[in-house]
Motif scaffolding. Structure first.
Motif, short mmCIF file in Angstrom:
data_model
loop_
_atom_site.label_atom_id
_atom_site.label_comp_id
_atom_site.label_asym_id
_atom_site.label_seq_id
_atom_site.Cartn_x
_atom_site.Cartn_y
_atom_site.Cartn_z
N ALA A 160 40.45 14.00 54.33
CA ALA A 160 40.41 13.76 55.78
C ALA A 160 40.18 15.05 56.55
N ALA A 161 40.70 16.17 56.01
CA ALA A 161 40.59 17.44 56.72
C ALA A 161 39.25 18.12 56.49
N THR A 162 38.61 17.81 55.37
CA THR A 162 37.46 18.61 54.94
C THR A 162 36.20 18.38 55.77
N LEU A 163 35.59 19.48 56.14
CA LEU A 163 34.27 19.44 56.77
C LEU A 163 33.19 19.58 55.72
N GLN A 164 33.46 20.44 54.75
CA GLN A 164 32.46 20.67 53.71
C GLN A 164 33.13 21.13 52.41
N SER A 165 32.79 20.46 51.32
CA SER A 165 33.32 20.86 50.02
C SER A 165 32.31 20.53 48.94
N PRO A 166 31.97 21.45 48.07
CA PRO A 166 32.36 22.86 48.18
C PRO A 166 31.55 23.56 49.27
N ALA A 167 32.05 24.73 49.64
CA ALA A 167 31.34 25.50 50.66
C ALA A 167 30.59 26.66 50.00
N MET A 168 31.32 27.51 49.30
CA MET A 168 30.71 28.67 48.64
C MET A 168 31.36 28.85 47.28
N ILE A 169 30.75 29.73 46.47
CA ILE A 169 31.33 30.10 45.18
C ILE A 169 31.85 31.53 45.34
N ALA A 170 33.14 31.71 45.04
CA ALA A 170 33.78 33.00 45.31
C ALA A 170 33.71 33.92 44.09
N ALA A 171 33.25 35.14 44.32
CA ALA A 171 33.17 36.15 43.26
C ALA A 171 33.72 37.47 43.81
N GLN A 172 33.99 38.39 42.92
CA GLN A 172 34.48 39.70 43.39
C GLN A 172 33.99 40.82 42.47
N LEU A 173 33.58 41.90 43.09
CA LEU A 173 33.24 43.12 42.36
C LEU A 173 34.23 44.21 42.74
#
Lengths: 405, 432
Positions: A160-173
């Protein structure tokens, strides 16, 4: 004393967060549509949860019988461009910390929606401070930590809360995503090598799928199919990179694999504005008050101003805190940026329309314009002043908070 | 005895101000003396490290240096009653109660945190060891003078000793799984009481003039420090959060006649009447959201307002690195947002903090005869848009935003955190 009671009434989340689309009018001594110039004596008229009209009071008639709120200042509902709330809970105990799975360095198959708790106290805290939309999900600490989602801070369920899923893929350097106890990746070069290898593999998987006949298709691979979406530019890769060399590594990867890159954190972005600008990459900048130590030792209160001056699209975020404050509030982060060279208008845009554009949700939220969701925030003064208060918050035309904050 | 006199003399001549023979007159500013009403278009006259006069009809001596600060705001330098700047260290993991350990012996005055504190307008600071012990050591009060050694920054009392308090803690931070650390709250209190009882006996014997020297106990550095706490010379800065832990502190203070400052005391607003009755002041900490640790679930930005209304002397602190020293003014403003009076918030930043450190005769307000510790602001101290332009300690400028090096400390940026705090400071603190 009343305030004392409500301040701790964090558990007093309204029993039912049913989304009942409503008609509502809001009058403001000063209205900031963000999409256009400020309007003195402005009115926003909301019908069935959406904005129908925005304009000066003498041009927007409020129909009889429509509930009308008044405030000194009204802004669009605020957007937190990068958070982990809902996955990270305020208790900060193992059972409410779902923002990082450390069993493997690359796990793009993890979906935020499978962990998001819309009733989390921190979500309510943000809502009461005017944050109506939050981009949240898997956080920092792994080379690829999982997916993010975009949700309204109101709603009875993740769906109910979601506008968009998935949105992005999270990575880290960078060192924040090095493996523990000698596990890979042990350094920066290895991180990039591992990420390249996985993206190459995803490309081969995509090619196999394209070539395969129905009976010879490779088995479905949940991990690789997410990365294929990145290669196909359907989904941005959100790369947390604090240091200048990590930012450049992210740009190099985006160029090699032609994916849509969104930079996250970017504490040293001011050193490489030309490169970021040339690459056309937007930035979800760290909270202005993020502690300036470790990988953020060169962070500055003025980086938002530097990005703005360079014409680089950016938005401010609450980020991630392992301790206290368990979440930051972008309203206050934008205030510090505003006072450190960014200025009022750009600061407000960085937590509303500019954030919506980077997140790809500007058709729904981010400004007060006809046709957009009826999300707005009422203040009793300059939104950025320490001593002003949020007096009411409206989501989808519904008054969801009247706690003075 | 002669040496004592020399030291006493030295204490009255602030190190940085010895050369400041030429008076400096700051004119045209709105002066917030804290000890009285705001003065529009006022003059602040300082000489030899001291405030000579404050007001609208100040006679400026011929030969005085003149600084026109029209349109600016001058207020007393900020007092941070709880900080960990300077790479402060206290007790190690060997024992839960270590009163012999001194923060003094760990301070690095070149630490970036000290430069940032100056940029935040802080002139006086209580540098504390962490809260991972029932008693983690002796704290040190500093004036953030520009100096190259800890002696340049420390504060000498009339008897020549260094000004400082003692740090105690209860609640979950000092509780650890293995002895000698306590495993529960009751054990925590019992261990502390036992130490204080032992110290009482030691102090009595040491002070007993009828006891022959050879019958006196061997010198005990830890008990010596506890004697100073027991006789009120050393204020106990007591980390505590939960409402029942706060009451445990008050019980301990009552039993041993300790002068305590309740530090953090997140739940103080829940037991405000009991605190008011005890007379103990509270140094509060506001966080931008609740939670993060179980003891701060009830964090309430209205706490300072509630304490103020109950008549509890209230101050603020940064607990740097928990809150950046450059954001101490913001603490006061956020307290006002939640209902505290402006006057109360300005006092909490200055004179109330000075009282919590027994330094209110020297600093914390702009009054003739007091140390010339003040800040020059671009505007209202409680506005987000206001910048600290200059910080002065004892008549000497310690921060000037117009200087690019100082500006880097004020905003951050490349190299702005050289000598940055180590992550182990956060670990050492183990809690706010």
């Amino acid at each position: 004393m009343k305030r004392a009671l409500v301040t701790t009434g964090l558990g007093l989340l309204l029993a039912a967060q049913a989304t009942v689309a409503q008609d509502l009018a809001v009058r403001a001594e000063r209205l900031y549509p963000v999409a256009g110039p400020a309007i003195d004596n402005g009115v926003v008229l909301i019908r069935n949860g959406r904005i129908e009209r925005v304009g000066p009071a003498d041009r927007v008639r409020i129909p009889d019988g429509v509930q009308t709120l008044e405030a000194r200042v009204v802004t669009p509902g605020l957007i937190d461009a990068r958070s982990v709330v809902g996955l990270a809970g305020y208790l900060n105990q193992p059972h409410d910390q779902d923002q990082l799975e450390s069993s493997a360095p690359i796990q793009p198959q993890l979906r935020a929606i499978d962990a998001y708790n819309p009733r989390e106290t921190l979500v309510g805290w943000l809502r009461e401070h005017g944050i109506t939309t939050v981009h949240t999900g898997h956080g920092t600490g792994a080379l690829v930590s999982g997916q993010t989602l975009i949700a309204k801070t109101w709603g009875n369920s993740a769906e109910a809360a979601t506008l968009q899923s998935p949105a992005m893929i999270a990575a880290q350097l960078g060192s924040g995503a090095f493996g523990a106890e000698g596990k890979s990746p042990g350094n920066r070069s290895k991180q990039v090598a591992m990420l390249r290898a996985q993206l190459v593999k995803a490309g081969e998987y995509r090619d196999k799928l394209a070539r395969a006949k129905a009976d010879s298709a490779p088995p479905r691979d949940l991990e690789l199919e997410v990365l294929v979406e990145v290669l196909d530019r359907k989904r941005p890769l959100l790369v947390t990179a604090w240091r200048e060399q990590d930012i450049l590594s992210a740009l190099r990867l985006a160029q090699e694999f032609n994916f849509r890159l969104v930079l996250d954190g970017a504490a040293e972005a001011y050193l490489v504005v030309d490169q970021i600008k040339a690459a056309g990459v937007p930035v979800l900048l760290h909270p202005t008050m993020a502690r300036q130590y470790g990988e953020l030792e060169n962070a500055s209160f003025t980086t938002a101003a530097a990005l703005h001056q360079a014409g680089i699209p950016f938005a401010l975020q609450s980020g991630y805190e392992g301790y206290v404050p368990k979440t930051r509030v972008v309203l206050w982060e934008a205030a510090i940026a505003a006072a450190n060279g960014l200025g009022f208008d750009a600061a407000l845009a960085s937590i509303s329309l500019d954030a919506a554009r980077i997140l790809g949700i500007e058709d729904r939220v981010g400004s007060l314009e006809a046709g957009k969701d009826g999300d707005l925030v009422l203040f009793d003064g300059d939104p950025f002043e320490y001593t002003s208060h949020v007096t009411a918050v409206v989501i989808n035309g519904q008054v969801v908070s009247t706690v003075p904050r | 005895m002669l040496r004592r006199h020399v030291l006493a003399l030295l204490c009255c001549l602030p190190l940085s101000a010895v050369g400041q023979e030429r008076p400096i007159a700051f004119t045209g500013a709105t002066i917030l003396p804290v000890s009285g009403d705001a003065i529009e278009n006022g003059t602040l006259l300082v000489q030899r490290g001291r405030i000579v006069a404050v007001g609208t009809d100040v006679r400026i001596p011929s030969g005085a240096e003149h600084r026109d600060v029209s349109g600016k705001v001058i207020m007393p330098g900020l007092v941070d009653t709880h900080s960990h700047i300077g790479q402060a260290a206290g007790g190690d993991r060997s024992a839960p109660i270590q009163p012999d350990v001194r923060v003094l012996d760990s301070i690095n005055v070149r630490h970036a945190g000290i430069a940032k504190a100056r940029a935040g307008g802080i002139t006086t600071v209580n540098v504390m060891p962490g809260s991972g012990h029932l008693l983690s050591g002796q704290t040190l009060y500093l004036k953030l003078r520009r100096g190259t050694t800890v002696d340049d920054l420390s504060i000498r009392l009339d008897d020549g000793s260094l000004a400082g308090g003692i740090k105690m803690a209860n609640g979950t931070n000092p509780i650890r799984p293995a002895a000698p650390f306590p495993g529960t709250r009751a054990k925590s209190a019992a261990l502390m009481r036992a130490q204080l009882v032992a110290a009482q006996e030691y102090c009595a014997k040491m002070a007993d003039r009828n006891l022959a020297a050879e019958r006196k106990p061997a010198r005990d550095l830890g008990k010596e420090a506890l004697c100073e706490a027991l006789d009120g010379r050393r204020i106990v800065h007591h980390h505590t959060h939960r409402h029942d832990d706060i009451l445990t502190v008050l019980r301990l203070a009552e039993e041993f006649k300790l002068r305590v400052v309740l530090q953090h005391a997140v739940d103080a607003w829940l037991v405000v009447d009991e605190i008011a009755a005890s007379g103990a002041p509270v140094s509060t900490l506001l966080l931008d959201s609740p939670g993060g640790k179980l003891e701060t679930l009830n964090v309430n930005s209205a706490a300072p307002a509630i304490l103020e209304r109950a008549g509890v002397p209230t101050g603020f602190h940064t607990d740097d690195p928990i809150i950046d020293s450059r954001l101490l003014l913001r603490q006061a403003a956020m307290a006002v947002r939640a209902g505290m009076s402006r006057e109360g918030a300005l006092k909490a930043l200055t004179i109330n903090g000075a009282r919590m450190l027994d330094l209110d005769r020297r600093t914390g307000s702009l009054e003739a005869g007091k140390d010339a510790d003040f800040i020059i602001l671009s505007g209202d101290p409680l506005s987000v848009y206001t910048q600290v332009l200059e910080t002065w300690v004892e008549g000497a400028q310690t921060f000037n935003r117009a200087d690019p090096d100082d500006a880097l400390r004020a905003t951050g940026g490349y190299g702005g955190s050289r000598d940055a705090m180590e992550t182990d400071v956060l670990e050492m603190e183990g809690g706010v």
